[in-house]
Design an enzyme around this catalytic site. Structure first.
Site, PDB file in Angstrom:
ATOM      1  N   HIS A 114       0.857  -1.188   0.000  1.00  0.00           N
ATOM      2  CA  HIS A 114       0.000   0.000   0.000  1.00  0.00           C
ATOM      3  C   HIS A 114       0.892   1.237   0.000  1.00  0.00           C
ATOM      4  O   HIS A 114       2.109   1.127   0.169  1.00  0.00           O
ATOM      5  CB  HIS A 114      -0.896   0.009   1.243  1.00  0.00           C
ATOM      6  CG  HIS A 114      -0.104   0.154   2.511  1.00  0.00           C
ATOM      7  ND1 HIS A 114       0.443  -0.933   3.173  1.00  0.00           N
ATOM      8  CD2 HIS A 114       0.280   1.252   3.213  1.00  0.00           C
ATOM      9  CE1 HIS A 114       1.126  -0.501   4.224  1.00  0.00           C
ATOM     10  NE2 HIS A 114       1.046   0.823   4.272  1.00  0.00           N
ATOM     11  N   HIS A 123       5.618   5.775  -1.042  1.00  0.00           N
ATOM     12  CA  HIS A 123       6.394   4.561  -1.311  1.00  0.00           C
ATOM     13  C   HIS A 123       5.595   3.335  -0.882  1.00  0.00           C
ATOM     14  O   HIS A 123       4.637   3.442  -0.124  1.00  0.00           O
ATOM     15  CB  HIS A 123       7.735   4.596  -0.563  1.00  0.00           C
ATOM     16  CG  HIS A 123       7.568   4.549   0.922  1.00  0.00           C
ATOM     17  ND1 HIS A 123       7.266   5.673   1.671  1.00  0.00           N
ATOM     18  CD2 HIS A 123       7.624   3.512   1.804  1.00  0.00           C
ATOM     19  CE1 HIS A 123       7.157   5.331   2.943  1.00  0.00           C
ATOM     20  NE2 HIS A 123       7.361   4.020   3.053  1.00  0.00           N
TER      21      HIS A 123
END
Length: 190
Positions: free
Chosen positions: A44, A130
């Site tokens: 995620h 990220h």
């Protein structure tokens, strides 16, 4: 001792992208012997980490995030680069990032602001979108940063996907995968 549940809002990734990243990580493990690799279902992009949360504050955050995201449209993203956080020769986090996309920053600002208004104290570092792939480099072997470009499976073939939902996750440290979807906030189709 019972651990308190932690919560966070994140941009979820489509299942097919998670599987492509899983395959890429299987190939990366030989050159990047991190101790703990993230389960592919847990990939995620974190937008706001809440930590442990009283039910009332969490409910307020859910309501404010839902209100803030109304009318927001889905948008394209692409995963293209590898990197690390931590000391250069002994990183603690191995990640993949996305090409800079202004709409991701807008979504993050909406979610982050809603959580602040709900009374949460949030991380103040600048937003670096990220996807965490692995954690904890073995101390006995110095990390070779040059491998990040040499071994990057996304450099010549970025993974393209449509960002179409924000999710409130709860962490279960004793389970794999460890993140449970508690609420989903869809973004409108373009």
């Amino acid at each position: 001792m019972e651990r308190k549940a932690h919560f966070f809002f994140a941009l979820s990734l489509p299942k097919e992208i998670k599987y492509k990243m899983k395959d890429a990580c299987l190939n990366l493990k030989g050159n990047f012997p991190f101790h703990r690799w993230v389960h592919h279902e847990d990939y995620h992009i974190t937008l706001a980490f809440l930590g442990s949360a009283p039910a009332e504050k969490l409910q307020d955050a859910r309501r404010l995030v839902e209100e803030g995201l109304k009318g927001q449209k889905s948008f394209p993203l692409q995963i293209h680069q590898l990197g690390v956080f931590g000391k250069g020769d002994n990183p603690r986090i191995f990640w993949a990032d996305t090409v800079k996309e202004e709409r991701l920053s807008v979504i993050r600002d909406i979610v982050f602001s809603a959580c602040l208004r709900a009374g949460f104290e949030l991380e103040t570092r600048s937003f670096k979108p990220h996807i965490t792939l692995a954690r904890k480099w073995p101390e006995s072997k110095p990390f070779q940063g040059s491998l990040l470009n040499d071994q990057n499976p996304f450099q010549d073939s970025p993974l393209h996907f449509k960002a179409n939902e924000v999710v409130l996750y709860q962490t279960h440290l004793d389970q794999t995968p460890k993140y449970e979807r508690m609420a989903i906030f869809p973004l409108m189709d373009e």
